[in-house]
Design a protein around this motif. Structure first.
Motif, short mmCIF file in Angstrom:
data_model
loop_
_atom_site.label_atom_id
_atom_site.label_comp_id
_atom_site.label_asym_id
_atom_site.label_seq_id
_atom_site.Cartn_x
_atom_site.Cartn_y
_atom_site.Cartn_z
N TYR A 152 0.83 -1.21 0.00
CA TYR A 152 0.00 0.00 0.00
C TYR A 152 0.86 1.26 0.00
O TYR A 152 0.59 2.21 -0.74
CB TYR A 152 -0.93 0.02 1.21
N LEU A 153 1.91 1.26 0.81
CA LEU A 153 2.73 2.46 0.96
C LEU A 153 3.70 2.69 -0.19
O LEU A 153 3.95 3.83 -0.58
CB LEU A 153 3.52 2.39 2.27
N LEU A 154 4.26 1.59 -0.72
CA LEU A 154 5.38 1.72 -1.67
C LEU A 154 5.20 0.95 -2.97
O LEU A 154 6.05 1.04 -3.85
CB LEU A 154 6.68 1.24 -1.00
N ARG A 155 4.13 0.14 -3.07
CA ARG A 155 3.98 -0.78 -4.20
C ARG A 155 5.13 -1.78 -4.22
O ARG A 155 5.65 -2.16 -5.28
CB ARG A 155 3.91 -0.02 -5.54
N GLN A 156 5.55 -2.23 -3.04
CA GLN A 156 6.57 -3.26 -2.89
C GLN A 156 6.00 -4.40 -2.06
O GLN A 156 5.19 -4.16 -1.16
CB GLN A 156 7.82 -2.72 -2.20
N ARG A 157 6.46 -5.62 -2.34
CA ARG A 157 6.08 -6.77 -1.52
C ARG A 157 7.18 -7.06 -0.51
O ARG A 157 8.35 -6.74 -0.73
CB ARG A 157 5.88 -8.02 -2.39
N LEU A 158 6.81 -7.66 0.61
CA LEU A 158 7.80 -8.11 1.59
C LEU A 158 8.61 -9.23 0.96
O LEU A 158 8.06 -10.16 0.36
CB LEU A 158 7.09 -8.62 2.85
N ASP A 159 9.92 -9.15 1.10
CA ASP A 159 10.81 -10.16 0.52
C ASP A 159 10.40 -11.56 0.98
O ASP A 159 10.07 -11.79 2.15
CB ASP A 159 12.26 -9.88 0.95
N ARG A 160 10.43 -12.50 0.05
CA ARG A 160 9.96 -13.87 0.33
C ARG A 160 10.74 -14.54 1.46
O ARG A 160 10.22 -15.44 2.11
CB ARG A 160 10.05 -14.72 -0.93
N GLN A 161 11.98 -14.14 1.69
CA GLN A 161 12.77 -14.80 2.74
C GLN A 161 12.14 -14.62 4.11
O GLN A 161 12.31 -15.45 5.00
CB GLN A 161 14.19 -14.27 2.75
N TYR A 162 11.38 -13.53 4.29
CA TYR A 162 10.74 -13.28 5.58
C TYR A 162 9.37 -13.94 5.67
O TYR A 162 8.75 -13.94 6.73
CB TYR A 162 10.62 -11.78 5.82
N ARG A 163 8.89 -14.50 4.57
CA ARG A 163 7.59 -15.17 4.55
C ARG A 163 7.73 -16.66 4.31
O ARG A 163 6.74 -17.38 4.28
CB ARG A 163 6.71 -14.56 3.44
N TYR A 164 8.95 -17.15 4.18
CA TYR A 164 9.17 -18.53 3.76
C TYR A 164 8.62 -19.53 4.77
O TYR A 164 7.95 -20.49 4.42
CB TYR A 164 10.66 -18.78 3.55
N LEU A 165 8.91 -19.30 6.05
CA LEU A 165 8.51 -20.28 7.05
C LEU A 165 7.00 -20.45 7.11
O LEU A 165 6.47 -21.55 7.22
CB LEU A 165 9.04 -19.89 8.43
N GLU A 166 6.27 -19.32 7.01
CA GLU A 166 4.81 -19.40 7.06
C GLU A 166 4.27 -20.23 5.90
O GLU A 166 3.39 -21.07 6.08
CB GLU A 166 4.20 -18.00 7.02
N LYS A 167 4.80 -19.99 4.69
CA LYS A 167 4.32 -20.74 3.53
C LYS A 167 4.69 -22.22 3.68
O LYS A 167 3.89 -23.11 3.39
CB LYS A 167 4.94 -20.17 2.25
N PHE A 168 5.92 -22.49 4.13
CA PHE A 168 6.40 -23.85 4.29
C PHE A 168 5.57 -24.60 5.32
O PHE A 168 5.05 -25.68 5.07
CB PHE A 168 7.87 -23.80 4.72
N ALA A 169 5.43 -23.99 6.51
CA ALA A 169 4.69 -24.65 7.58
C ALA A 169 3.21 -24.74 7.25
O ALA A 169 2.53 -25.69 7.63
CB ALA A 169 4.89 -23.89 8.90
N GLY A 170 2.69 -23.76 6.52
CA GLY A 170 1.29 -23.79 6.13
C GLY A 170 0.98 -24.98 5.24
O GLY A 170 -0.05 -25.62 5.37
N CYS A 171 1.89 -25.27 4.32
CA CYS A 171 1.72 -26.44 3.45
C CYS A 171 1.73 -27.71 4.27
O CYS A 171 0.91 -28.60 4.09
CB CYS A 171 2.82 -26.49 2.39
N ALA A 172 2.67 -27.80 5.23
CA ALA A 172 2.75 -28.99 6.07
C ALA A 172 1.48 -29.16 6.87
O ALA A 172 0.97 -30.27 7.03
CB ALA A 172 3.97 -28.88 7.00
N ASP A 173 0.94 -28.06 7.38
CA ASP A 173 -0.26 -28.13 8.20
C ASP A 173 -1.47 -28.56 7.38
O ASP A 173 -2.27 -29.37 7.82
CB ASP A 173 -0.53 -26.76 8.83
N ALA A 174 -1.58 -28.03 6.18
CA ALA A 174 -2.75 -28.33 5.36
C ALA A 174 -2.78 -29.79 4.93
O ALA A 174 -3.85 -30.38 4.82
CB ALA A 174 -2.75 -27.42 4.13
N TYR A 175 -1.62 -30.40 4.71
CA TYR A 175 -1.60 -31.73 4.13
C TYR A 175 -1.29 -32.85 5.12
O TYR A 175 -1.60 -33.99 4.87
CB TYR A 175 -0.58 -31.78 2.99
#
Length: 219
Positions: A152-175
């Motif tokens: 919203y502020l800059l038209r930038q996304r948060l770098d994936r390295q700071y979101r990796y664990l959530e995506k990784f663990a989320g996949c493990a949790d879902a399956y």
């Protein structure tokens, strides 16, 4: 993501990581935010000047390199915006990071530039997506908010390295329900966060911004 072998996940993450996240001084559910933070208000605007935006990052738990967990927040000039169980929290400086075990020694502040016009409406725009009681350890946490706030502020996304664990663990949790088992049942999905997708929020915020013919929200 497809199913991931439990043995691999266990060796990669170990109980120490989730134990630190779920039982340590800095619970993701509190997002490091002191209980007496004021209610969200708009950032202070200075006439004729766009506010400076910075990303604040502190690692959480053991040092596991690519499996590292992080607490992130956004600074608009000297006001900090983060997301926790109570919703959008506002502090001064790096306040939400102050109780983390690896702060201040490993806290990093990255200057990202100046906010576009309309930065004074940050809370107004994002509060419908990040209300109190909707926090979820994996699916809707402080990093989800930071990702949307930066866009919203800059038209930038948060770098994936700071979101990796959530995506990784989320996949493990879902399956495989791996996260609940590894945490001893201390983590349960928040029904108020079901269906949340930060990409859908940034798509809503995108308003037709493109780079090389690709919507900015996809970068």
């Amino acid at each position: 993501c497809g199913p991931l072998p439990l043995g691999y996940l266990y060796r990669a993450m170990s109980g120490t990581l989730l134990g630190s996240i779920l039982n340590g001084k800095a619970l993701f559910g509190q997002c490091g935010a002191p209980a007496d933070l004021p209610a969200p208000t708009a950032p202070r605007a200075i006439a004729g000047r766009r506010p400076r935006v910075s990303l604040v990052v502190t690692p959480i738990g053991p040092n596991l390199k690519q499996f590292q967990a992080y607490h992130t927040s956004v600074l608009v000039d000297d006001e900090e915006y983060s997301f926790c169980a109570r919703g959008i929290a506002i502090g001064t400086g790096t306040e939400s990071h102050s109780i983390l075990e690896r702060s201040p020694g490993e806290t990093r502040i990255f200057n990202l530039g100046f906010a576009r016009e309309g930065a004074d409406k940050l809370c107004e725009v994002l509060r419908p997506h990040f209300g109190g009681g909707s926090y979820d350890l994996l699916n809707k946490n402080c990093n989800s908010f930071t990702d949307c706030a930066l866009f919203y502020l800059l038209r930038q996304r948060l770098d994936r390295q700071y979101r990796y664990l959530e995506k990784f663990a989320g996949c493990a949790d879902a399956y495989t329900s791996f996260v609940q088992k590894l945490s001893g049942g201390q983590y349960t999905p928040n029904p108020n966060a079901v269906g949340f997708d930060s990409l859908e929020v940034v798509r809503e915020l995108n308003q037709g911004y493109f780079l090389f013919g690709v919507p900015l929200c996809m970068w």
